[in-house]
Design a protein around this motif. Structure first.
Motif, PDB file in Angstrom:
ATOM      1  N   ASP A 277       0.809  -1.222   0.000  1.00 53.93           N
ATOM      2  CA  ASP A 277       0.000   0.000   0.000  1.00 53.93           C
ATOM      3  C   ASP A 277       0.846   1.279   0.000  1.00 53.93           C
ATOM      4  O   ASP A 277       0.307   2.386   0.143  1.00 53.93           O
ATOM      5  CB  ASP A 277      -0.944   0.012   1.202  1.00 53.93           C
ATOM      6  N   GLY A 278       2.157   1.138  -0.144  1.00 54.54           N
ATOM      7  CA  GLY A 278       3.041   2.314  -0.172  1.00 54.54           C
ATOM      8  C   GLY A 278       3.600   2.694   1.182  1.00 54.54           C
ATOM      9  O   GLY A 278       4.496   3.546   1.273  1.00 54.54           O
ATOM     10  N   SER A 279       3.061   2.091   2.243  1.00 54.75           N
ATOM     11  CA  SER A 279       3.615   2.356   3.573  1.00 54.75           C
ATOM     12  C   SER A 279       4.953   1.631   3.720  1.00 54.75           C
ATOM     13  O   SER A 279       5.333   0.809   2.878  1.00 54.75           O
ATOM     14  CB  SER A 279       2.626   1.902   4.653  1.00 54.75           C
ATOM     15  N   LEU A 280       5.656   1.933   4.813  1.00 50.67           N
ATOM     16  CA  LEU A 280       6.995   1.384   5.007  1.00 50.67           C
ATOM     17  C   LEU A 280       7.131   0.761   6.388  1.00 50.67           C
ATOM     18  O   LEU A 280       6.586   1.272   7.372  1.00 50.67           O
ATOM     19  CB  LEU A 280       8.058   2.482   4.868  1.00 50.67           C
ATOM     20  N   ILE A 281       7.865  -0.338   6.443  1.00 49.99           N
ATOM     21  CA  ILE A 281       8.348  -0.869   7.719  1.00 49.99           C
ATOM     22  C   ILE A 281       9.794  -0.412   7.853  1.00 49.99           C
ATOM     23  O   ILE A 281      10.633  -0.741   7.015  1.00 49.99           O
ATOM     24  CB  ILE A 281       8.270  -2.403   7.788  1.00 49.99           C
ATOM     25  N   VAL A 282      10.074   0.362   8.895  1.00 46.75           N
ATOM     26  CA  VAL A 282      11.404   0.924   9.101  1.00 46.75           C
ATOM     27  C   VAL A 282      12.031   0.274  10.331  1.00 46.75           C
ATOM     28  O   VAL A 282      11.418   0.249  11.406  1.00 46.75           O
ATOM     29  CB  VAL A 282      11.334   2.454   9.289  1.00 46.75           C
ATOM     30  N   THR A 283      13.238  -0.269  10.154  1.00 46.02           N
ATOM     31  CA  THR A 283      14.002  -0.825  11.269  1.00 46.02           C
ATOM     32  C   THR A 283      15.162   0.113  11.562  1.00 46.02           C
ATOM     33  O   THR A 283      16.009   0.354  10.697  1.00 46.02           O
ATOM     34  CB  THR A 283      14.533  -2.230  10.944  1.00 46.02           C
ATOM     35  N   LEU A 284      15.185   0.656  12.763  1.00 47.09           N
ATOM     36  CA  LEU A 284      16.178   1.652  13.135  1.00 47.09           C
ATOM     37  C   LEU A 284      17.467   1.003  13.611  1.00 47.09           C
ATOM     38  O   LEU A 284      17.483  -0.144  14.078  1.00 47.09           O
ATOM     39  CB  LEU A 284      15.647   2.553  14.252  1.00 47.09           C
ATOM     40  N   ARG A 285      18.552   1.758  13.492  1.00 48.27           N
ATOM     41  CA  ARG A 285      19.770   1.388  14.186  1.00 48.27           C
ATOM     42  C   ARG A 285      19.518   1.565  15.693  1.00 48.27           C
ATOM     43  O   ARG A 285      18.517   2.172  16.080  1.00 48.27           O
ATOM     44  CB  ARG A 285      20.919   2.289  13.731  1.00 48.27           C
ATOM     45  N   PRO A 286      20.394   1.043  16.568  1.00 47.40           N
ATOM     46  CA  PRO A 286      20.187   1.256  18.006  1.00 47.40           C
ATOM     47  C   PRO A 286      19.876   2.719  18.307  1.00 47.40           C
ATOM     48  O   PRO A 286      20.602   3.625  17.891  1.00 47.40           O
ATOM     49  CB  PRO A 286      21.520   0.817  18.609  1.00 47.40           C
ATOM     50  N   ALA A 287      18.761   2.959  18.996  1.00 47.49           N
ATOM     51  CA  ALA A 287      18.255   4.326  19.176  1.00 47.49           C
ATOM     52  C   ALA A 287      17.856   4.540  20.630  1.00 47.49           C
ATOM     53  O   ALA A 287      17.492   3.594  21.342  1.00 47.49           O
ATOM     54  CB  ALA A 287      17.055   4.564  18.264  1.00 47.49           C
ATOM     55  N   THR A 288      17.904   5.789  21.068  1.00 49.16           N
ATOM     56  CA  THR A 288      17.484   6.119  22.431  1.00 49.16           C
ATOM     57  C   THR A 288      15.963   6.183  22.499  1.00 49.16           C
ATOM     58  O   THR A 288      15.299   6.662  21.575  1.00 49.16           O
ATOM     59  CB  THR A 288      18.082   7.456  22.882  1.00 49.16           C
ATOM     60  N   GLU A 289      15.437   5.732  23.605  1.00 52.03           N
ATOM     61  CA  GLU A 289      13.989   5.621  23.778  1.00 52.03           C
ATOM     62  C   GLU A 289      13.276   6.953  23.610  1.00 52.03           C
ATOM     63  O   GLU A 289      12.279   7.058  22.886  1.00 52.03           O
ATOM     64  CB  GLU A 289      13.700   5.037  25.164  1.00 52.03           C
ATOM     65  N   HIS A 290      13.771   8.000  24.291  1.00 53.88           N
ATOM     66  CA  HIS A 290      13.050   9.275  24.269  1.00 53.88           C
ATOM     67  C   HIS A 290      13.051   9.907  22.882  1.00 53.88           C
ATOM     68  O   HIS A 290      12.086  10.575  22.508  1.00 53.88           O
ATOM     69  CB  HIS A 290      13.640  10.248  25.299  1.00 53.88           C
ATOM     70  N   GLU A 291      14.117   9.666  22.099  1.00 54.63           N
ATOM     71  CA  GLU A 291      14.152  10.230  20.742  1.00 54.63           C
ATOM     72  C   GLU A 291      13.124   9.557  19.844  1.00 54.63           C
ATOM     73  O   GLU A 291      12.474  10.216  19.022  1.00 54.63           O
ATOM     74  CB  GLU A 291      15.552  10.097  20.159  1.00 54.63           C
ATOM     75  N   VAL A 292      12.974   8.241  19.974  1.00 54.14           N
ATOM     76  CA  VAL A 292      11.981   7.529  19.160  1.00 54.14           C
ATOM     77  C   VAL A 292      10.572   7.982  19.542  1.00 54.14           C
ATOM     78  O   VAL A 292       9.727   8.244  18.669  1.00 54.14           O
ATOM     79  CB  VAL A 292      12.129   6.009  19.326  1.00 54.14           C
ATOM     80  N   ILE A 293      10.300   8.086  20.829  1.00 55.36           N
ATOM     81  CA  ILE A 293       8.963   8.502  21.273  1.00 55.36           C
ATOM     82  C   ILE A 293       8.634   9.901  20.747  1.00 55.36           C
ATOM     83  O   ILE A 293       7.525  10.152  20.252  1.00 55.36           O
ATOM     84  CB  ILE A 293       8.862   8.452  22.811  1.00 55.36           C
TER      85      ILE A 293
END
Length: 328
Positions: A277-293
């Motif tokens: 449908d054009g959406s994306l599944i994105v897998t991040l590199r190790p990331a800090t919790e507060h930045e992702v939120i």
């Protein structure tokens, strides 16, 4: 960029690589130029054969004392040598050298590329009294000015960092009484709009990070320190602040924001899986919790946290808290 100015840029960068003891060769330097093209949009890439001709020009025309080191598979300078580098159109070498280095990662391209080139040109001319290796390695920049440090305080901190001088100052930490600190400034960093100094509490290995705009009554202490290369490299790998990081964060992102995710993929180095449908599944590199939120909330419902479950729950709780504050 004309062929002539393109060669000028390559010559300057090649000499700068030798000055940094990176032992470039035709293949590795061509690879570096391709990387620069992708990341900095300078348009200087070429094939290894062209680099070979550049090396011969440095030897024959500029009389560069270049030697090939077979053990390191690259070129180096046999002795100290000032490169009478060609002047580029729109060259900004006359800009204050401190300003060029501090600005290089704050300015957008193509000016950023020209600033970086000006700094490298200063290296080719042995301007070591200002740009020593430790300085170039430890000056870390980001983007977006949010807080302005007092110019006199900043200069004092900068001079202490450059000259490896211990500092004494009063630190005004939010919600607490001012306190006196004695500190070794090993790194100056411009991070998320704020200038910081990172180093050690004097005569200890306790790592400290201080916001420069919160410093006052700054003065030199009567001692010096040796720059800690391990601290510099550790900071490069792990960031200025060592927040715990979560591995394997997976997000489902709406098709409406796919365009900018593709644009940021090279810089952020996350994995993208396109859906039907054009959406994306994105897998991040190790990331800090507060930045992702913060990122997920900032997209106003266009991102769903798939993994880990605990992060999805915390994001939902944060969203509910926002709703409670703003529902009336």
């Amino acid at each position: 960029m004309s062929n002539h100015s393109g060669q000028e840029l390559r010559l300057i960068k090649f000499v700068a690589e030798m000055k940094k003891n990176n032992f470039p060769n035709a293949e590795s330097f061509a690879k570096l130029l391709r990387k620069i093209d992708l990341e900095e949009n300078i348009s200087c890439a070429c094939c290894a054969r062209t680099i070979g001709r550049d090396i011969e020009r440095l030897k024959d025309y500029y009389k560069a004392p270049i030697e090939y080191d077979h053990s390191r598979h690259g070129y180096y300078l046999k002795r100290a040598w000032d490169f009478d580098a060609p002047v580029l159109t729109d060259d900004i070498v006359s800009m204050n050298l401190l300003g060029t280095r501090l600005a290089s990662d704050i300015l957008p391209d193509p000016l950023k590329g020209k600033v970086d080139l000006a700094m490298e040109k200063s290296l080719t001319q042995n301007n070591s009294e200002f740009f020593d290796e430790a300085m170039i390695e430890s000056l870390l920049c980001a983007s977006g000015i949010k807080a302005v440090a007092d110019p006199e305080v900043f200069k004092k901190v900068f001079d202490a960092w450059r000259c490896h001088q211990v500092l004494k100052f009063v630190y005004h930490k939010p919600n607490s009484e001012p306190s006196e600190r004695t500190f070794e400034p090993h790194i100056i960093a411009f991070h998320r709009g704020v200038w910081y100094a990172k180093g050690y509490e004097y005569q200890t290995k306790n790592i400290k990070v201080y916001a420069i705009q919160r410093m006052a009554d700054v003065e030199f202490a009567m001692d010096i320190f040796d720059t800690d290369k391990k601290l510099l490299e550790h900071t490069r790998r792990n960031g200025l602040f060592e927040y715990p990081k979560i591995d394997g964060v997976r997000l489902h992102c709406d098709a409406s924001i796919a365009f900018y995710l593709y644009e940021h993929q090279k810089a952020k180095k996350f994995k993208i899986e396109r859906q039907d449908d054009g959406s994306l599944i994105v897998t991040l590199r190790p990331a800090t919790e507060h930045e992702v939120i913060r990122w997920v909330l900032g997209e106003a419902g266009k991102i769903k946290v798939l993994y880990p479950e605990e992060l999805r729950k915390k994001t939902a709780q944060a969203a509910m808290a926002v709703w409670e504050k703003n529902k009336d």
